[in-house]
Scaffold this active site. Structure first.
Site, PDB file in Angstrom:
ATOM      1  N   HIS A 217      36.481  15.287 -28.836  1.00 48.27           N
ATOM      2  CA  HIS A 217      38.072  14.883 -28.535  1.00 48.27           C
ATOM      3  C   HIS A 217      38.450  16.031 -27.500  1.00 48.27           C
ATOM      4  O   HIS A 217      37.980  17.143 -27.358  1.00 48.27           O
ATOM      5  CB  HIS A 217      39.134  14.807 -29.549  1.00 48.27           C
ATOM      6  CG  HIS A 217      39.028  16.123 -30.347  1.00 48.27           C
ATOM      7  ND1 HIS A 217      40.176  17.114 -29.791  1.00 48.27           N
ATOM      8  CD2 HIS A 217      38.940  16.454 -31.535  1.00 48.27           C
ATOM      9  CE1 HIS A 217      40.204  18.094 -30.562  1.00 48.27           C
ATOM     10  NE2 HIS A 217      39.456  17.748 -31.645  1.00 48.27           N
TER      11      HIS A 217
ATOM     12  N   CYS B 219      35.432  20.179 -35.124  1.00 45.73           N
ATOM     13  CA  CYS B 219      35.392  19.202 -33.916  1.00 45.73           C
ATOM     14  C   CYS B 219      34.668  19.839 -32.629  1.00 45.73           C
ATOM     15  O   CYS B 219      34.518  21.020 -32.678  1.00 45.73           O
ATOM     16  CB  CYS B 219      36.516  18.670 -33.677  1.00 45.73           C
ATOM     17  SG  CYS B 219      37.235  17.281 -35.069  1.00 45.73           S
TER      18      CYS B 219
END
Length: 141
Positions: free
Chosen positions: A96, A112
């Site tokens: 992301h 992440c």
């Protein structure tokens, strides 16, 4: 009967030659280099710095298919932190966008894979266009 089918295929130039190969997008992430290469239809199209897990956290290695996407997601686990252009690949793990661009190129996340929001939008759109079945996330040490 099989010989006749094979002969027809040979005369037609081969069935496989008439059908184009399925288009693919592969996000190849190197934890040691803190870099993502995006391969589209077999050719490297993009190469970007990323941030993966900092000390005390883990970014899982392996090969994954995207499981879901979100144009804008807010992390319920980490203080509703914004996760623009998320491509989820294993549970709550995603690739992301981030506003912490000064951290790109070194470990800084909770696990992440973070990248510049403009680059996250490119990857998100590629996955949306090609479909989950034609996309892959590969994370290597």
């Amino acid at each position: 009967m099989l010989k006749r089918v094979l002969a027809c295929a040979a005369l037609a130039g081969g069935l496989a030659a008439a059908v184009p190969a399925e288009a693919t997008v592969v996000a190849q992430i190197s934890l040691s280099q803190q870099r993502m290469d995006v391969v589209v239809n077999g050719a490297r199209a993009y190469s970007w710095p990323v941030s993966t897990a900092r000390r005390g956290y883990v970014t899982p290695t392996g090969s994954y298919r995207p499981t879901r996407t979100a144009r804008m997601w807010y992390s319920r686990k980490y203080d509703m932190s914004p996760m623009p252009y998320s491509v989820f690949f294993r549970g709550g793990y995603a690739i992301h966008g981030t506003t912490y661009v000064r951290s790109l190129g070194r470990p800084a996340s909770h696990g992440c894979v973070r990248l510049h929001t403009a680059n996250a939008a490119i990857l998100y759109n590629l996955v949306q266009k090609k479909g989950f079945g034609a996309a892959r996330v590969v994370i290597r040490p």
